[in-house]
Write a protein that holds these residues in place. Structure first.
Motif, PDB file in Angstrom:
ATOM      1  N   SER A   1       8.478  -2.972   2.554  1.00 52.63           N
ATOM      2  CA  SER A   1       7.842  -3.910   1.627  1.00 52.63           C
ATOM      3  C   SER A   1       8.139  -3.544   0.169  1.00 52.63           C
ATOM      4  O   SER A   1       8.021  -2.379  -0.220  1.00 52.63           O
ATOM      5  N   ILE A   2       8.500  -4.557  -0.618  1.00 53.65           N
ATOM      6  CA  ILE A   2       8.820  -4.290  -2.026  1.00 53.65           C
ATOM      7  C   ILE A   2       7.572  -3.908  -2.820  1.00 53.65           C
ATOM      8  O   ILE A   2       7.669  -3.471  -3.952  1.00 53.65           O
ATOM      9  N   TYR A   3       6.397  -4.113  -2.232  1.00 52.71           N
ATOM     10  CA  TYR A   3       5.146  -3.805  -2.952  1.00 52.71           C
ATOM     11  C   TYR A   3       4.536  -2.464  -2.524  1.00 52.71           C
ATOM     12  O   TYR A   3       3.474  -2.102  -2.996  1.00 52.71           O
TER      13      TYR A   3
ATOM     14  N   LYS B   1       0.850  -1.203   0.000  1.00 51.51           N
ATOM     15  CA  LYS B   1       0.000   0.000   0.000  1.00 51.51           C
ATOM     16  C   LYS B   1       0.876   1.240   0.000  1.00 51.51           C
ATOM     17  O   LYS B   1       2.083   1.154   0.197  1.00 51.51           O
ATOM     18  N   THR B   2       0.249   2.403  -0.195  1.00 53.29           N
ATOM     19  CA  THR B   2       1.045   3.613  -0.241  1.00 53.29           C
ATOM     20  C   THR B   2       1.472   4.026   1.166  1.00 53.29           C
ATOM     21  O   THR B   2       0.733   3.854   2.135  1.00 53.29           O
TER      22      THR B   2
ATOM     23  N   VAL C   1       3.166   7.994 -12.878  1.00 50.41           N
ATOM     24  CA  VAL C   1       2.265   7.383 -11.886  1.00 50.41           C
ATOM     25  C   VAL C   1       1.859   5.975 -12.334  1.00 50.41           C
ATOM     26  O   VAL C   1       1.912   5.015 -11.561  1.00 50.41           O
ATOM     27  N   VAL C   2       1.479   5.845 -13.597  1.00 50.06           N
ATOM     28  CA  VAL C   2       1.033   4.547 -14.116  1.00 50.06           C
ATOM     29  C   VAL C   2       2.190   3.542 -14.107  1.00 50.06           C
ATOM     30  O   VAL C   2       2.022   2.385 -13.698  1.00 50.06           O
ATOM     31  N   ASP C   3       3.380   3.992 -14.533  1.00 53.44           N
ATOM     32  CA  ASP C   3       4.549   3.094 -14.518  1.00 53.44           C
ATOM     33  C   ASP C   3       4.822   2.598 -13.101  1.00 53.44           C
ATOM     34  O   ASP C   3       5.085   1.412 -12.895  1.00 53.44           O
ATOM     35  N   CYS C   4       4.794   3.514 -12.123  1.00 53.23           N
ATOM     36  CA  CYS C   4       5.043   3.129 -10.719  1.00 53.23           C
ATOM     37  C   CYS C   4       4.007   2.115 -10.266  1.00 53.23           C
ATOM     38  O   CYS C   4       4.338   1.105  -9.641  1.00 53.23           O
ATOM     39  N   LEU C   5       2.722   2.393 -10.563  1.00 57.10           N
ATOM     40  CA  LEU C   5       1.650   1.480 -10.127  1.00 57.10           C
ATOM     41  C   LEU C   5       1.875   0.084 -10.693  1.00 57.10           C
ATOM     42  O   LEU C   5       1.811  -0.920  -9.974  1.00 57.10           O
ATOM     43  N   LEU C   6       2.168   0.022 -11.999  1.00 62.35           N
ATOM     44  CA  LEU C   6       2.216  -1.294 -12.658  1.00 62.35           C
ATOM     45  C   LEU C   6       3.529  -2.043 -12.425  1.00 62.35           C
ATOM     46  O   LEU C   6       3.553  -3.269 -12.478  1.00 62.35           O
ATOM     47  N   GLU C   7       4.606  -1.303 -12.118  1.00 65.42           N
ATOM     48  CA  GLU C   7       5.884  -1.957 -11.781  1.00 65.42           C
ATOM     49  C   GLU C   7       5.686  -2.914 -10.608  1.00 65.42           C
ATOM     50  O   GLU C   7       6.091  -4.071 -10.648  1.00 65.42           O
ATOM     51  N   LYS C   8       5.049  -2.424  -9.554  1.00 66.67           N
ATOM     52  CA  LYS C   8       4.842  -3.239  -8.342  1.00 66.67           C
ATOM     53  C   LYS C   8       3.806  -4.330  -8.594  1.00 66.67           C
ATOM     54  O   LYS C   8       3.874  -5.414  -8.028  1.00 66.67           O
ATOM     55  N   VAL C   9       2.821  -4.008  -9.426  1.00 66.67           N
ATOM     56  CA  VAL C   9       1.799  -5.010  -9.753  1.00 66.67           C
ATOM     57  C   VAL C   9       2.453  -6.182 -10.485  1.00 66.67           C
ATOM     58  O   VAL C   9       2.188  -7.350 -10.180  1.00 66.67           O
TER      59      VAL C   9
END
Ligand code: KG4
Ligand code: ZN
Length: 337
Positions: free
Chosen positions: A204-206, A155-156, A244-252
């Motif tokens: 956490s890495i996520y 989580k953030t 923002v999108v790159d950061c979100l999807l990197e962890k996903v």
């Protein structure tokens, strides 16, 4: 089974009737957004007043458009957390009164669980799946093990993705909500014009962090102002949205790889973002897994998603009585009421 859903956690007063968690018979939304635009953000006192004024009419309209009366309803589901407390209390008290007067089951629903459930509407989606929940107040990666069993993976640590978009949009002088304005304006901009650092988060890495990214945009604007340089706002918006999108999807992607998830689900207001929708599709195609994102009309706050999750909470026996309270904060995994 017919569930009447009621949602009032922020600035939307909403009611819906949903059959068996998946078929929407009605979905009514009244919003006070236009009034909040004047102030650049939601004014809690205005939001709760508008809820109190609208809720009765909105619920009546939801029943009428579903062609049913309150007697046909099997349970009343209501958002009880998290959100603006004054706003939540209007929906919770209305639902409690209605449930008591009509002798119906009262089902408290966590707002973010509702967002996840928007993916069950008109769909055959079933857990288990990995879900990215991105709204104005929250950014989570969760594992949905069953309809009511959720494990938080990341989580953030600071701002939510939607909050960062809204604040950056405001700094760029765009209309509230900034997330919507940035999405629109980005279509005219070059997303490679500015490069923003991807924040490193310890622990956490996520986990996410968006406040640094938001500050980077604000600094870019201030630097340009001080040097009297023109900034192409469309380029800035597109570049920030990409970051923002790159950061979100990197962890996903990391979470999908490490958990072996076979389905990715996206939920919350930011799931309406066109860049996020497009990039998530590319990612899932690359990984060979399925993707579910709600129809645009179910991305933002609505009551159909609350009725949908309410159905599954009801089946699990998660009902409440007149002592139900509203809570401004509540973890998504360990709910209580
Ligand atoms: O889920 P939601 O409607 O309310 C909360 O539960 O917070 O999410 C609202 C957030 C706002 O930050 C808004 O800017 C963002 O969702 N949002 C978008 C888009 N539509 C709504 N962000 C980016 N692109 C969009 N198209
Ligand atoms: Zn929401």
């Amino acid at each position: 089974m017919l569930v009447l859903g009621i949602e009032s956690s922020c600035d939307e007063t909403a009611a819906a009737v949903v059959e068996n968690g998946r078929r929407v018979l009605s979905n009514i939304i009244a919003t006070s957004l236009e009034e909040h635009k004047l102030y650049g953000g939601v004014v809690p006192e205005i939001a709760s007043r508008r809820h109190a004024e609208s809720i009765s009419g909105v619920v009546s309209e939801a029943l009428s458009q579903a062609n049913c009366s309150i007697d046909d309803i099997d349970a009343i589901a209501v958002t009880y957390a998290p959100g603006l407390i004054g706003s939540l209390l209007v929906g919770v008290n209305f639902a409690k009164g209605l449930a008591l007067a009509t002798d119906k089951s009262l089902v408290p629903v966590h707002h973010l669980r509702g967002h996840i459930a928007s993916n069950y509407i008109d769909s055959a989606l079933e857990p288990e799946f990995l879900c990215l929940v991105v709204s104005g107040g929250h950014s989570h990666i969760v594992l949905v093990k069953d309809y009511t069993e959720i494990e938080v993976i990341g989580k953030t640590r600071d701002d939510a993705a939607g909050e960062a978009l809204d604040k950056a949009g405001r700094a760029m002088g765009l209309a509230y909500p900034g997330g919507v304005s940035i999405d629109k304006l980005s279509k005219e901009g070059n997303e490679n014009a500015f490069s923003f650092p991807h924040p490193k988060v310890s622990g956490s890495i996520y986990d996410y962090s968006f406040s640094g990214l938001k500050t980077a945009v604000i600094n870019t604007l201030h630097n340009a102002q001080q040097k009297n340089e023109e900034i192409n706002t469309a380029d800035l918006a597109a570049s920030f949205q990409k970051a923002v999108v790159d950061c979100l999807l990197e962890k996903v992607e990391l979470a999908i790889t490490n958990t072996g998830a076979k389905q990715l689900v996206i939920a919350g207001g930011v799931s309406a973002n066109s860049k996020l929708r497009g990039e998530a599709k590319k990612l899932c195609d690359k990984l060979g897994i399925s993707l579910s994102i709600p129809e645009l009309k179910y991305c933002g706050d609505n009551a159909a998603m609350i009725a949908s999750q309410g159905y599954f909470e009801y089946l699990k026996g998660n009902t409440a009585n007149e002592s139900l309270n509203a809570y401004a904060t509540m973890p998504i995994d360990k709910i209580f009421f």
